[in-house]
Design an enzyme around this catalytic site. Structure first.
Site, PDB file in Angstrom:
ATOM      1  N   SER A  47       0.771  -1.378   0.090  1.00  0.00           N
ATOM      2  CA  SER A  47      -0.014   0.115  -0.134  1.00  0.00           C
ATOM      3  C   SER A  47       0.819   1.267   0.116  1.00  0.00           C
ATOM      4  CB  SER A  47      -1.008  -0.192   1.075  1.00  0.00           C
ATOM      5  OG  SER A  47      -0.186  -0.145   2.288  1.00  0.00           O
ATOM      6  N   ASP A 197      -4.942   6.323  10.520  1.00  0.00           N
ATOM      7  CA  ASP A 197      -4.497   5.064  10.771  1.00  0.00           C
ATOM      8  C   ASP A 197      -3.118   5.016  11.466  1.00  0.00           C
ATOM      9  OD1 ASP A 197      -2.957   5.013   8.573  1.00  0.00           O
ATOM     10  OD2 ASP A 197      -3.765   3.621   7.430  1.00  0.00           O
ATOM     11  N   HIS A 200      -0.138   4.905   7.129  1.00  0.00           N
ATOM     12  CA  HIS A 200       0.007   5.465   5.817  1.00  0.00           C
ATOM     13  C   HIS A 200       0.258   6.776   5.588  1.00  0.00           C
ATOM     14  CE1 HIS A 200      -2.414   1.611   5.297  1.00  0.00           C
ATOM     15  NE2 HIS A 200      -1.367   1.360   4.214  1.00  0.00           N
TER      16      HIS A 200
END
Length: 223
Positions: A47, A197, A200
């Protein structure tokens, strides 16, 4: 007799014109710019490479920002973003063969973060990374290889975190890879540079992450 002389003169003039035309064509061809072969840079990761959580990953992920730098310098490289959110090194090992159908000139490997967050044994992560490198090198022996290092949070345990950090340098040294010690250097743990979160990067964080990679990658592209 005069007709013969006249005919000879006409033939000579025609030949001279033909030669001049050939010279002009050759000159024009020499003036045409020679197009450089476009080489592929494959960014293979999770990601962090995919640009998870960004408004427009295709334009804002770090491979996209690196493409902007490449274009501004008029370098003959095309960045291919092969990031897949949630990817582990085991998943990458299974997926890499499919992505090598198109020629790879520079291979940038960014995997391992999800292994660390899941507490996967370090030996397993290391073996998978080596298998990925072996697959790329077997298919494209002349490809230049770059490894992006990763670290895990302290809450994973001091011993695990230390062992995890070391495997990236070991893989890089063993395979003579250009090495970025920590992809998230100056980004990890800084709340304003990360999404909710805490994992990221935000757009600001991605820009810093891009510089971390570009610092080493530009050396590879200039060789």
């Amino acid at each position: 007799m005069n007709k013969v002389v006249t005919l000879i003169l006409i033939i000579c003039l025609a030949a001279a014109c033909s030669n001049d035309q050939k010279k002009n064509n050759t000159t024009e061809e020499n003036k045409m710019p020679v197009q450089k072969e476009i080489k592929n840079i494959l960014f293979f990761g999770n990601s962090l490479t995919a640009g998870y959580g960004l408004d427009d990953p295709s334009a804002q992920s770090f491979p996209a920002l690196i493409q902007n730098k490449i274009d501004s310098l008029n370098l003959p490289y095309k960045c291919i973003n092969a990031g897949s959110s949630g990817e582990t090194t085991a998943g990458g090992k299974s997926r890499i063969g499919w992505l090598l159908r198109n020629k790879v000139d520079v291979f940038v490997l960014e995997l391992g973060a999800n292994d660390g967050l899941r507490g996967i044994p370090v030996k397993e992560t290391k073996a998978n990374l080596q298998a990925i490198v072996d697959t790329v090198r077997s298919k494209y022996p002349s490809a230049k290889l770059v490894l992006l290092g990763m670290e895990v949070p302290p809450n994973m345990g001091g011993s695990y975190a230390a062992s995890f950090r070391v495997i990236f340098r070991e893989i890089a040294e063993k395979n003579n890879m250009t090495f970025v010690p920590f992809l998230l250097d100056n980004v990890a743990g800084i709340s304003r540079l990360n999404q909710k979160d805490g994992i990221h990067p935000t757009m600001e964080g991605v820009r810093i992450m891009t510089e971390n990679v570009w610092k080493e990658l530009k050396k590879v592209l200039s060789d």
